[in-house]
Design a protein around this motif. Sequence first.
Motif, PDB file in Angstrom:
ATOM      1  N   LYS A 104       0.816  -1.211   0.000  1.00 33.33           N
ATOM      2  CA  LYS A 104       0.000   0.000   0.000  1.00 33.33           C
ATOM      3  C   LYS A 104       0.844   1.253   0.000  1.00 33.33           C
ATOM      4  N   GLY A 105       0.232   2.312  -0.504  1.00 34.04           N
ATOM      5  CA  GLY A 105       0.824   3.634  -0.447  1.00 34.04           C
ATOM      6  C   GLY A 105       0.202   4.388   0.709  1.00 34.04           C
ATOM      7  N   VAL A 106       0.431   5.703   0.761  1.00 31.70           N
ATOM      8  CA  VAL A 106      -0.073   6.513   1.873  1.00 31.70           C
ATOM      9  C   VAL A 106      -0.721   7.790   1.348  1.00 31.70           C
ATOM     10  N   GLU A 149      12.663  -3.239  -3.080  1.00 27.65           N
ATOM     11  CA  GLU A 149      11.261  -3.135  -2.656  1.00 27.65           C
ATOM     12  C   GLU A 149      11.162  -2.276  -1.406  1.00 27.65           C
ATOM     13  N   CYS A 150      10.147  -1.409  -1.385  1.00 29.84           N
ATOM     14  CA  CYS A 150      10.122  -0.361  -0.367  1.00 29.84           C
ATOM     15  C   CYS A 150       8.699   0.081  -0.043  1.00 29.84           C
ATOM     16  N   LYS A 151       8.600   0.876   1.005  1.00 30.65           N
ATOM     17  CA  LYS A 151       7.365   1.535   1.429  1.00 30.65           C
ATOM     18  C   LYS A 151       7.735   2.937   1.880  1.00 30.65           C
ATOM     19  N   ALA A 164      13.378   0.605   2.724  1.00 34.64           N
ATOM     20  CA  ALA A 164      13.649  -0.232   1.559  1.00 34.64           C
ATOM     21  C   ALA A 164      14.677  -1.302   1.882  1.00 34.64           C
ATOM     22  N   ARG A 165      14.539  -2.427   1.204  1.00 37.84           N
ATOM     23  CA  ARG A 165      15.608  -3.412   1.241  1.00 37.84           C
ATOM     24  C   ARG A 165      16.810  -2.810   0.551  1.00 37.84           C
ATOM     25  N   CYS A 166      17.968  -3.047   1.094  1.00 37.37           N
ATOM     26  CA  CYS A 166      19.200  -2.563   0.479  1.00 37.37           C
ATOM     27  C   CYS A 166      19.512  -3.447  -0.714  1.00 37.37           C
TER      28      CYS A 166
END
Length: 173
Positions: A104-106, A149-151, A164-166
Amino acid sequence: IIARRSTDSGRTWNAPKRLHAFPWNETEGEWSASDASVIVDRETKTGFCFCNVWEWTKGKGFYRHFVQSSSDSGQTWSSPTEITAAIRRPQWTRSSFVFITSGKGVQLKDGTLLHTMVWVDEKRACLFGSTDHGKTWGPVGSSVYPADECKVMEREDGSWVVNARCATRTGGR
């Protein structure tokens, strides 16, 4: 892409419902949709569902990006609208591997809808969003490196954090 809906705070769920059937045949092409994600606009009560679509026979190697909306708490959904050209950054070529992240986004305090993408080739997380309640979408800010992949979230002071994953061999976030 399918969705399930609950009207009792998640205690029970309805049967899965297909939001849209992208073609899977030789005439129209073989489309594969993935990485569904959502944002709910608190002001308009509109939900947005995003997905990435890979057209296997005609566009192999290139994700296209779509959004659908619902103004009745997910009972019905609009037809998908392609937003690929709107949210891609100028430096991305057709061969750039880019996708909207799942989850999801914000919605920020100022009403902006904000979501995350990954530019895999360059190990970068990027943002896109809307300042007009989802009528139009576009890139937002600069990219984060190294990231996968990130939020994104908004802090109390109004600043943003991208988790985020590095995207390097060292790992981490």
